[in-house]
Design an enzyme around this catalytic site. Structure first.
Site, PDB file in Angstrom:
ATOM      1  N   GLY A 141       7.895  -0.946  31.901  1.00  0.00           N
ATOM      2  CA  GLY A 141       7.740   0.480  31.677  1.00  0.00           C
ATOM      3  C   GLY A 141       9.069   1.207  31.601  1.00  0.00           C
ATOM      4  N   LYS A 200       9.024  -3.283  21.990  1.00  0.00           N
ATOM      5  CA  LYS A 200       9.569  -1.921  21.940  1.00  0.00           C
ATOM      6  C   LYS A 200      11.089  -1.939  21.801  1.00  0.00           C
ATOM      7  CE  LYS A 200      11.382  -1.519  26.259  1.00  0.00           C
ATOM      8  NZ  LYS A 200      12.669  -0.924  26.686  1.00  0.00           N
ATOM      9  N   LYS A 239      12.312  -8.011  29.738  1.00  0.00           N
ATOM     10  CA  LYS A 239      11.362  -7.934  28.630  1.00  0.00           C
ATOM     11  C   LYS A 239      11.886  -8.777  27.473  1.00  0.00           C
ATOM     12  CE  LYS A 239      10.861  -3.285  30.350  1.00  0.00           C
ATOM     13  NZ  LYS A 239      11.423  -1.930  30.279  1.00  0.00           N
TER      14      LYS A 239
END
Length: 284
Positions: free
Chosen positions: A96, A151, A67
């Protein structure tokens, strides 16, 4: 990797004898499905190696399991892939929550697979779905990639709060952080609702609270003035988001505050106070 080489274990996972451990790129490229998990800022370099390897990679399925956003280009990782290797029919992302420390203990979680290729993501989800990982089919590649990268920056902010003894602010951090990331996803052509899915908000427990989260631990160490050696992707993503914030004219107060703390020496308490002193407005 050295630990795997010496004893086939890194202290968390032990590789069974049925798994080959190789360091040869050409050997790895013999696989039909290639899962890539490398530091995001070194991804382009790996792609150049693949392109120059001489192997026929066009028929392979590539799944990106990391990510991030490339700082220099501000591109999503699938964009970097296709810029180097060309448009690829079998390219997907796997995103996820979940830590290997939990999975090896049989603790399940939910994850998402997304791709431009509808048939590919359907196939992968049905192939890999299990009692340990429930996979969902993503429908917003842009939003899922941006949300998953961002995130990690929120994870650093959470660690900073832990480091200064203000962990009770994590609730506000999650609420406001998700909202600002949704604005960025919208500005980049994605669905803002994706920020509330598994790629971002759904990954907060594993990133904002978990003792296994590298980004949270990095933020905590940073706040305490301690050295941290493990990779924290959020450190690099904070810089990319800061540039995207200006490029897309999107207000990212939390992400930009993290950037200023990490790169410009902004005092942590001053940064938090500044967020509280922003103009009063409605919540939504």
């Amino acid at each position: 990797m050295k630990q795997f080489t010496e004893c086939r274990s890194n202290g968390i996972i032990t590789l069974p004898s049925s798994v080959d451990l190789v360091f040869n790129l050409n050997k790895a490229l013999e696989s039909e499905v290639i899962v890539i998990s490398v530091p995001s800022q070194g991804f382009r370099s790996l792609l150049h190696e693949i392109r120059d390897s001489g192997w026929e990679y066009q028929s392979k399925t590539f799944i990106l399991c990391m990510k991030g956003i490339e700082i220099e280009s501000r591109k999503r990782l699938t964009e970097v892939f296709e810029e180097v290797l060309g448009v690829h029919e079998k390219l997907a992302v796997w995103l996820g929550p979940g830590h290997p420390q939990d999975f090896v203990n049989g603790i399940p979680n939910c994850m998402v697979i997304d791709s431009k290729n509808q048939d590919l993501k359907q196939k992968l989800v049905h192939l890999w779905n299990s009692p340990l990982v429930r996979f969902y089919i993503g429908n917003d590649l842009i939003g899922n990639e941006i949300g998953a990268a961002a995130k990690n920056v929120i994870g650093i902010a959470a660690g900073v709060l832990d480091g200064i003894g203000q962990s009770s602010l994590k609730g506000a951090l999650m609420s406001r952080g998700t909202l600002e990331v949704s604005r960025l996803i919208d500005a980049m052509g994605g669905n803002p609702i994706s920020a509330y899915g598994l790629c971002h908000l759904g990954d907060y427990e594993a990133t904002v609270f978990s003792k296994h989260s590298h980004n949270r631990k990095f933020g905590e160490s940073f706040a305490r003035g301690e050295h941290f050696e493990a990779l924290a992707e959020g450190y690099y993503t904070a810089r990319a988001l800061h540039l995207l914030s200006k490029e897309k004219t999107v207000d990212l107060p939390i992400c930009n505050s993290v950037y200023e703390m990490l790169y410009e020496g902004l005092d942590i308490q001053i940064g938090i106070d500044r967020l509280f002193h922003r103009n009063l407005k409605t919540e939504f």
